[in-house]
Enzyme design. Structure first.
Site, short mmCIF file in Angstrom:
data_model
loop_
_atom_site.label_atom_id
_atom_site.label_comp_id
_atom_site.label_asym_id
_atom_site.label_seq_id
_atom_site.Cartn_x
_atom_site.Cartn_y
_atom_site.Cartn_z
N CYS A 75 0.84 -1.20 0.00
CA CYS A 75 0.00 0.00 0.00
C CYS A 75 0.88 1.24 0.00
O CYS A 75 1.92 1.31 0.64
CB CYS A 75 -0.98 -0.01 1.17
SG CYS A 75 -0.37 0.70 2.68
N GLU A 76 0.42 2.20 -0.77
CA GLU A 76 1.23 3.40 -0.95
C GLU A 76 1.18 4.33 0.27
O GLU A 76 1.99 5.23 0.39
CB GLU A 76 0.78 4.16 -2.20
CG GLU A 76 -0.63 4.69 -2.13
CD GLU A 76 -1.08 5.27 -3.47
OE1 GLU A 76 -0.41 5.05 -4.48
OE2 GLU A 76 -2.13 5.94 -3.47
N HIS A 77 0.24 4.12 1.16
CA HIS A 77 0.14 5.00 2.33
C HIS A 77 1.09 4.59 3.45
O HIS A 77 1.58 5.43 4.19
CB HIS A 77 -1.29 5.01 2.88
CG HIS A 77 -2.26 5.66 1.93
ND1 HIS A 77 -3.56 5.25 1.78
CD2 HIS A 77 -2.08 6.68 1.07
CE1 HIS A 77 -4.14 6.00 0.86
NE2 HIS A 77 -3.27 6.87 0.41
N HIS A 78 1.32 3.27 3.59
CA HIS A 78 2.12 2.81 4.72
C HIS A 78 3.29 1.92 4.32
O HIS A 78 4.05 1.47 5.17
CB HIS A 78 1.24 2.04 5.71
CG HIS A 78 0.02 2.80 6.15
ND1 HIS A 78 -1.20 2.64 5.55
CD2 HIS A 78 -0.13 3.74 7.10
CE1 HIS A 78 -2.08 3.45 6.13
NE2 HIS A 78 -1.46 4.14 7.07
N GLN A 116 -5.72 -0.30 -3.56
CA GLN A 116 -6.51 -1.39 -4.14
C GLN A 116 -7.45 -0.90 -5.23
O GLN A 116 -7.68 -1.58 -6.23
CB GLN A 116 -7.28 -2.10 -3.02
CG GLN A 116 -7.95 -3.39 -3.49
CD GLN A 116 -8.64 -4.12 -2.37
OE1 GLN A 116 -8.20 -4.09 -1.22
NE2 GLN A 116 -9.75 -4.79 -2.69
N HIS A 144 -5.26 -6.05 4.23
CA HIS A 144 -4.23 -5.02 4.29
C HIS A 144 -3.51 -5.09 5.64
O HIS A 144 -4.14 -4.92 6.68
CB HIS A 144 -4.87 -3.63 4.13
CG HIS A 144 -5.43 -3.40 2.76
ND1 HIS A 144 -4.92 -2.45 1.91
CD2 HIS A 144 -6.44 -4.00 2.09
CE1 HIS A 144 -5.60 -2.47 0.77
NE2 HIS A 144 -6.54 -3.40 0.86
N CYS A 146 -1.59 -2.98 6.86
CA CYS A 146 -1.62 -1.69 7.56
C CYS A 146 -2.86 -1.57 8.43
O CYS A 146 -2.91 -0.81 9.38
CB CYS A 146 -1.52 -0.52 6.57
SG CYS A 146 -2.88 -0.42 5.41
ZN ZN Z 1 -2.04 1.26 4.11
#
Ligand code: ZN
Length: 183
Positions: A75-78, A116, A144, A146
Site C-alpha cells: 500500500c502506498e500509504h504505509h 486497491q 491489508h 496496515c
Molecule cells: Zn495502508
C-alpha cells in the site's frame, strides 16, 4: 533501482528504530531487503504491451473468467503489504488473451506502491485497451497489513473492490453471471 543506495537506506532505518545493525541476524538484512525490492516493486519495469499477446478468438463470444489469481502488493500509504485474490472476466469481441497472461497483467500493476482501487481499475483499463472486448469485470478481495497490524488492528476484514466496463456495467444479466461465476 540503485541496490547500493537502497541497502544504505535500509541500514539507516534499522539503526533509527533502535536496533544494532551490526549484529549477526541483521548484518545481511539491508542486502536482502534491497534484493526483495527488485521483485516487490518490479512492476514499474514491466510493459503490458510486450508481455501480453492477444490472438484471434475464432468467434468465441461467451464470458471468459480467470478467478482466484493470487497477488501481493504494497500500500502506498504505509508501505505495508496488502494481498489476496483477483478475479477477471471479459466477453471478447474479436481478440482473446492467453489465460496465463491475465496473472501477468495483475503482476505488472501489483508489484508497485499501490492502492486497491487503482490496482482494480488499472487491470480493467489495460485489458480493455489491449482486447477491446465487449465488457470487462475485475474484482479484488484483499487483506491489508496496515489495517491488521497497526491502525484499527482488525484481523478479519477483507476489502472488496470492483471495476466493470462495457456489458459488465450496462447489462444486469452479464454482471450477475460474472458475480455468480466468481463466487
Ligand atoms: Zn495502508
Amino acid at each position: 533501482m540503485d541496490q547500493v543506495k537502497i541497502e544504505q537506506l535500509v541500514k539507516e532505518i534499522i539503526e533509527q528504530i533502535g536496533e544494532d545493525g551490526t549484529r549477526e541476524g541483521l548484518k545481511e538484512t539491508p542486502r536482502r531487503v534491497a534484493k526483495s525490492f527488485e521483485k516487490l516493486f518490479g512492476g514499474y519495469k514491466m510493459n503490458a504491451e510486450e508481455m501480453v499477446t492477444e490472438f484471434d478468438g475464432e468467434n468465441y463470444d461467451e464470458m471468459i473468467i480467470c478467478k482466484n489469481i493470487d497477488f501481493f502488493s504494497n500500500c502506498e500509504h504505509h508501505m505495508q503489504p496488502f494481498f489476496g485474490t483477483v478475479h477477471i472476466g471479459y466477453i471478447p469481441d474479436k481478440k482473446i488473451i492467453g489465460i496465463s497472461k491475465l496473472p501477468r497483467l495483475v503482476e505488472i500493476y501489483a508489484r508497485r506502491l499501490q492502492n486497491q482501487e487503482r490496482l482494480t481499475m488499472q487491470i480493467a483499463e489495460k485489458l480493455s485497451e489491449i482486447l477491446k472486448p465487449k465488457g470487462v469485470g475485475v474484482v479484488i478481495q484483499a487483506k491489508h497489513l496496515c489495517m491488521m497490524a497497526r491502525g484499527v488492528e482488525k484481523q478479519n476484514t477483507t476489502m472488496i473492490t470492483s471495476s466493470c466496463r462495457g456489458l459488465f456495467k450496462t447489462n444486469q444479466l452479464t454482471r450477475s453471471e460474472f458475480l455468480k461465476l466468481i463466487e
